[in-house]
Design an enzyme around this catalytic site. Structure first.
Site, PDB file in Angstrom:
ATOM      1  N   VAL A  12       0.830  -1.213   0.000  1.00 44.53           N
ATOM      2  CA  VAL A  12       0.000   0.000   0.000  1.00 44.53           C
ATOM      3  C   VAL A  12       0.860   1.257   0.000  1.00 44.53           C
ATOM      4  O   VAL A  12       0.360   2.353   0.194  1.00 44.53           O
ATOM      5  CB  VAL A  12      -0.985   0.038   1.199  1.00 44.53           C
ATOM      6  N   LEU A  14       3.761   3.938   1.381  1.00 41.83           N
ATOM      7  CA  LEU A  14       4.075   4.459   2.720  1.00 41.83           C
ATOM      8  C   LEU A  14       2.845   5.129   3.306  1.00 41.83           C
ATOM      9  O   LEU A  14       2.754   6.358   3.383  1.00 41.83           O
ATOM     10  CB  LEU A  14       5.253   5.434   2.656  1.00 41.83           C
ATOM     11  N   HIS A  15       1.893   4.322   3.699  1.00 40.54           N
ATOM     12  CA  HIS A  15       0.659   4.802   4.318  1.00 40.54           C
ATOM     13  C   HIS A  15       0.473   4.083   5.641  1.00 40.54           C
ATOM     14  O   HIS A  15       0.893   2.938   5.798  1.00 40.54           O
ATOM     15  CB  HIS A  15      -0.540   4.537   3.400  1.00 40.54           C
ATOM     16  N   ALA A  16      -0.167   4.730   6.601  1.00 40.30           N
ATOM     17  CA  ALA A  16      -0.527   4.168   7.901  1.00 40.30           C
ATOM     18  C   ALA A  16       0.602   3.373   8.561  1.00 40.30           C
ATOM     19  O   ALA A  16       1.594   3.947   8.966  1.00 40.30           O
ATOM     20  CB  ALA A  16      -1.806   3.366   7.792  1.00 40.30           C
TER      21      ALA A  16
END
Length: 89
Positions: A12, A14-16
């Site tokens: 995904v 560099l998210h969450a």
């Protein structure tokens, strides 16, 4: 100034969770680390909000840079982290 370029392996980007793990590791690196996108936008790698604001996706290349004692080791460690799918950890 030491630099490393790496492709983001997390599915995904560099998210969450991946951004959180990366920013925490950058904060512990012992040297200030800058993350720069191919578009030329740069942020402090220890800032999760800065990282999230870049919207870096899977497979995108980023450049990490640092200066000072231990910069090479710190960047090598952070490159290894970004080269791993942090969503599967």
């Amino acid at each position: 100034m030491t630099e490393r370029t790496v492709s983001i392996a997390s599915s995904v980007g560099l998210h969450a969770r991946p951004a959180s793990l990366f920013s925490q590791a950058a904060a512990k690196a012992g040297v200030p680390v800058t993350l720069t996108t191919k578009a030329g936008k740069s942020v402090n790698a220890a800032s999760i909000l800065g990282i999230l604001s870049l919207g870096i996706g899977h497979g995108e290349e980023v450049t990490l840079s640092a200066d000072g004692d231990g910069a090479d080791a710190a960047l090598d460690s952070l490159v290894d982290l970004l080269s791993t799918d942090l969503d599967k950890e």
